[in-house]
Each structure stands twice: as C-alpha cells, then as structure tokens.
Design an enzyme around this catalytic site. Structure first.
Site, PDB file in Angstrom:
ATOM      1  N   CYS A   5       0.853  -1.206   0.000  1.00 22.99           N
ATOM      2  CA  CYS A   5       0.000   0.000   0.000  1.00 22.99           C
ATOM      3  C   CYS A   5       0.882   1.247   0.000  1.00 22.99           C
ATOM      4  CB  CYS A   5      -0.947   0.007   1.198  1.00 22.99           C
ATOM      5  SG  CYS A   5      -2.376  -1.083   0.995  1.00 22.99           S
ATOM      6  N   ASP A  28      10.626  -6.946  -8.461  1.00 26.36           N
ATOM      7  CA  ASP A  28      10.856  -7.457  -7.111  1.00 26.36           C
ATOM      8  C   ASP A  28      12.233  -6.998  -6.637  1.00 26.36           C
ATOM      9  OD1 ASP A  28       9.552 -10.118  -5.406  1.00 26.36           O
ATOM     10  OD2 ASP A  28      11.592  -9.468  -4.918  1.00 26.36           O
ATOM     11  N   HIS A  44      -6.279  -2.543  -1.354  1.00 27.70           N
ATOM     12  CA  HIS A  44      -5.719  -3.585  -0.488  1.00 27.70           C
ATOM     13  C   HIS A  44      -6.646  -4.802  -0.431  1.00 27.70           C
ATOM     14  CE1 HIS A  44      -3.161  -5.233   2.696  1.00 27.70           C
ATOM     15  NE2 HIS A  44      -4.289  -5.753   3.146  1.00 27.70           N
ATOM     16  N   GLY A  88       3.225 -19.741   2.071  1.00 26.98           N
ATOM     17  CA  GLY A  88       4.468 -18.982   2.188  1.00 26.98           C
ATOM     18  C   GLY A  88       4.324 -17.510   1.849  1.00 26.98           C
ATOM     19  N   HIS A  93      -0.591  -8.562   1.019  1.00 27.33           N
ATOM     20  CA  HIS A  93      -1.300  -7.744   0.017  1.00 27.33           C
ATOM     21  C   HIS A  93      -1.187  -8.559  -1.263  1.00 27.33           C
ATOM     22  CE1 HIS A  93      -2.119  -3.495  -1.765  1.00 27.33           C
ATOM     23  NE2 HIS A  93      -2.118  -4.337  -2.795  1.00 27.33           N
ATOM     24  N   HIS A  95      -0.473 -10.345  -4.472  1.00 27.39           N
ATOM     25  CA  HIS A  95       0.503 -10.062  -5.528  1.00 27.39           C
ATOM     26  C   HIS A  95       0.777 -11.331  -6.318  1.00 27.39           C
ATOM     27  CE1 HIS A  95       2.711 -11.158  -1.864  1.00 27.39           C
ATOM     28  NE2 HIS A  95       3.621 -11.719  -2.644  1.00 27.39           N
TER      29      HIS A  95
HETATM   30  P1  AMP Z   1       5.618 -13.421  -0.929  1.00 27.65           P
HETATM   31  O1  AMP Z   1       6.604 -14.279  -0.192  1.00 27.65           O
HETATM   32  O2  AMP Z   1       4.853 -14.171  -1.973  1.00 27.65           O
HETATM   33  O3  AMP Z   1       4.733 -12.632   0.013  1.00 27.65           O
HETATM   34  O4  AMP Z   1       6.490 -12.403  -1.761  1.00 27.65           O
HETATM   35  C1  AMP Z   1       6.821 -11.122  -1.333  1.00 27.65           C
HETATM   36  C2  AMP Z   1       7.819 -10.569  -2.330  1.00 27.65           C
HETATM   37  O5  AMP Z   1       7.902  -9.175  -2.163  1.00 27.65           O
HETATM   38  C3  AMP Z   1       9.234 -11.140  -2.183  1.00 27.65           C
HETATM   39  O6  AMP Z   1       9.637 -11.735  -3.418  1.00 27.65           O
HETATM   40  C4  AMP Z   1      10.080  -9.901  -1.847  1.00 27.65           C
HETATM   41  O7  AMP Z   1      11.351  -9.961  -2.423  1.00 27.65           O
HETATM   42  C5  AMP Z   1       9.226  -8.777  -2.417  1.00 27.65           C
HETATM   43  N1  AMP Z   1       9.376  -7.467  -1.797  1.00 27.65           N
HETATM   44  C6  AMP Z   1       9.290  -7.157  -0.477  1.00 27.65           C
HETATM   45  N2  AMP Z   1       9.406  -5.838  -0.296  1.00 27.65           N
HETATM   46  C7  AMP Z   1       9.554  -5.282  -1.524  1.00 27.65           C
HETATM   47  C8  AMP Z   1       9.706  -3.948  -2.009  1.00 27.65           C
HETATM   48  N3  AMP Z   1       9.738  -2.893  -1.185  1.00 27.65           N
HETATM   49  N4  AMP Z   1       9.838  -3.745  -3.338  1.00 27.65           N
HETATM   50  C9  AMP Z   1       9.807  -4.809  -4.184  1.00 27.65           C
HETATM   51  N5  AMP Z   1       9.647  -6.082  -3.799  1.00 27.65           N
HETATM   52  C10 AMP Z   1       9.531  -6.322  -2.482  1.00 27.65           C
END
Ligand code: AMP
Length: 117
Positions: A5, A28, A44, A88, A93, A95
């Site tokens: 968010c 990412d 959200h 996992g 949020h 994605h």
């Molecule tokens: P998940 O484990 O499916 O919740 O994936 C979360 C993803 O968000 C991971 O691949 C992280 O590397 C990525 N991530 C976390 N913070 C950021 C950020 N500020 N900008 C870009 N990617 C992020």
C-alpha cells in the site's frame, strides 16, 4: 499500512514497469529469476482467497500486458501467487510473481518434495 500500500501511495520507492487505475507492476527487490516482476492491485486485498472474480479478470489482462511489455509473452513465464501461511505468503497484500527470462527450474516443488511433506 502494508508495504505494498505504501508503494501504491508512493510513500516508498519502487521500480515501476506499468501502472493503470487499478494495478501496478514493479520489479521485485530480491529477484529469483532474470525477470521477476510483482503485480498488485492498488486496492488492499489480503490474498488470492479474498479476491473478487471481476478484479481477477482485469488483473489477468494487465498481467498479459506486462508480459508482452517485457518481452516474455512468447518465451514463456511462471505466474505464482503465495496464499496464506502454508503458501508462504510474506506480504499480506495480493501479488502475483511474474518470473521468466530463462528456463526456470522446479527447485522447491519437486516430486521428492511432495513425498517428504
Ligand atoms: P511473498 O513471499 O509471496 O509474500 O512475496 C513477497 C515478495 O515481495 C518477495 O519476493 C520480496 O522480495 C518482495 N518485496 C518485499 N518488499 C519489496 C519492495 N519494497 N519492493 C519490491 N519487492 C519487495
């Protein structure tokens, strides 16, 4: 407010690729493939289990546009969403991980993994 968010509100920076009224695609921060893009709704929604079909329809079109924009629509890609604790999911949020740019291995989910679960 959750971290994605904050990205939507430009409170923290992101490396954006594409944006419309409803969705954002950005790189990412810790890529797990040559191409690793995250696609999120601006609203959200906690996880896939909570998303409405109408939003998913629009999100599907957006993800296809992102894949075309970055040139992996023909070579192929993997689309993943981690849902909840056992899935996992770290960021709560919704994605989608759009992974590509190489022939991707199945490092985590092999037949062997399945037998050991
Ligand atoms: P998940 O484990 O499916 O919740 O994936 C979360 C993803 O968000 C991971 O691949 C992280 O590397 C990525 N991530 C976390 N913070 C950021 C950020 N500020 N900008 C870009 N990617 C992020």
């Amino acid at each position: 407010m959750c971290i994605f968010c904050k990205i939507v509100n430009n409170e923290i920076p992101s490396n954006k690729l594409l944006e419309n009224d409803d969705f954002i695609a950005f790189h990412d921060l810790y890529p797990k493939a040559p191409v690793h893009v995250l696609v999120i709704p601006k609203v959200h929604v906690e996880c896939f289990q909570d998303v409405q079909a109408e939003m998913m329809g629009k999100m599907t079109t957006f993800i296809q546009e992102v894949a075309t924009l970055i040139g992996i629509d023909k070579s192929g890609y993997r689309l993943i969403t981690n849902n909840g604790e056992d899935g996992g999911q770290e960021v709560k949020h919704l994605h989608f991980h759009l992974l590509g740019g190489a022939k991707l291995p199945f490092e985590h989910l092999t037949d062997e993994t399945h037998k050991n679960l």
